[in-house]
Design an enzyme around this catalytic site. Structure first.
Site, mmCIF file in Angstrom:
data_model
loop_
_atom_site.group_PDB
_atom_site.id
_atom_site.type_symbol
_atom_site.label_atom_id
_atom_site.label_comp_id
_atom_site.label_asym_id
_atom_site.label_seq_id
_atom_site.Cartn_x
_atom_site.Cartn_y
_atom_site.Cartn_z
ATOM 1 N N HIS A 1 26.155 -15.250 -16.938
ATOM 2 C CA HIS A 1 26.209 -13.828 -17.300
ATOM 3 C C HIS A 1 25.901 -13.671 -18.781
ATOM 4 O O HIS A 1 25.955 -14.628 -19.543
ATOM 5 C CB HIS A 1 27.606 -13.257 -17.009
ATOM 6 C CG HIS A 1 28.669 -13.852 -17.878
ATOM 7 N ND1 HIS A 1 29.258 -15.070 -17.610
ATOM 8 C CD2 HIS A 1 29.216 -13.412 -19.047
ATOM 9 C CE1 HIS A 1 30.124 -15.357 -18.566
ATOM 10 N NE2 HIS A 1 30.129 -14.365 -19.458
ATOM 11 N N HIS B 1 23.466 -13.685 -25.314
ATOM 12 C CA HIS B 1 23.119 -15.050 -24.915
ATOM 13 C C HIS B 1 23.774 -15.320 -23.561
ATOM 14 O O HIS B 1 24.631 -14.558 -23.114
ATOM 15 C CB HIS B 1 23.625 -16.066 -25.956
ATOM 16 C CG HIS B 1 25.117 -16.092 -26.054
ATOM 17 N ND1 HIS B 1 25.824 -15.211 -26.854
ATOM 18 C CD2 HIS B 1 26.062 -16.842 -25.412
ATOM 19 C CE1 HIS B 1 27.126 -15.435 -26.716
ATOM 20 N NE2 HIS B 1 27.297 -16.410 -25.838
#
Length: 198
Positions: free
Chosen positions: A120, A37
């Site tokens: 990220h 995620h």
């Protein structure tokens, strides 16, 4: 009490591309593919009524759906690396969405996140990994890029304390304007499966 954060889910095709980056790094604990995620705002362990207030306030987010591309790899921790990640190509829409969510959280009394938003996807947590091994891993995969994907919603996720992060559960989801709701159904399968298996 679960730990809460807002996030973007990573669709199956992009997750598959990320999974090809697994391996080849001693001391790495690789994140399970279904737990990939992109964290938008860490909220933390909060009381249920505060979680409800945040969820109600997030209902007002009115941002357009947008395209996102995962590209590049890096590490957090400098001389003592503790995580490797895949990065994201510059996206004004992503930054705007994250900024709005952050402002909502601060208005509701949550402290500002001391770290600058650095989008990220964590690939692995590192334990006693040598900086040289990490540098070699990153240089061998520095040209990583996945096909762009459409971001049709953002979610409120929870995690329980566990080794290596996860399992993550989608507690609530908010569609972005212009999103194809059929496309977001392919995200649901992993979290639904984990809920069913409990």
């Amino acid at each position: 009490m679960p730990r809460l954060f807002t996030a973007l889910e990573i669709p199956r095709d992009a997750a598959l591309s990320l999974s090809l980056l697994r391996g080849g790094l001693p001391g790495a604990r690789w994140i399970d593919v279904e737990n990939y995620h992109l964290t938008l705002r860490f909220i933390g362990d909060i009381e249920g009524h505060v979680a409800d207030e945040i969820a109600n306030a997030l209902d007002r987010v009115n941002r357009p759906s947008f395209s996102l591309t995962l590209s590049g790899v890096g590490a957090f921790g400098g001389k003592k690396p503790h995580a490797v990640w895949a990065g994201v190509s510059a996206s004004p829409d992503l930054v705007a969405l994250q900024g709005e969510i952050d402002r909502i959280c601060q208005r509701l009394g949550l402290p500002a996140d001391p770290r600058k938003f650095s989008p990220h996807v964590t690939l692995a947590r590192l334990r006693n990994a040598s900086p040289l091994d990490v540098a070699q891993y990153l240089s061998a995969r520095g040209n990583f890029s996945a096909l762009p994907f459409r971001v049709g919603r953002f979610v409120l996720m929870s995690s329980r304390d566990s080794v290596g992060g996860g399992p993550y559960i989608v507690e609530e989801a908010w569609p972005l304007v212009g999103a194809d709701t059929r496309a977001s159904s392919r995200f649901a399968s992993a979290s639904d499966a984990s809920r069913i298996m409990r």
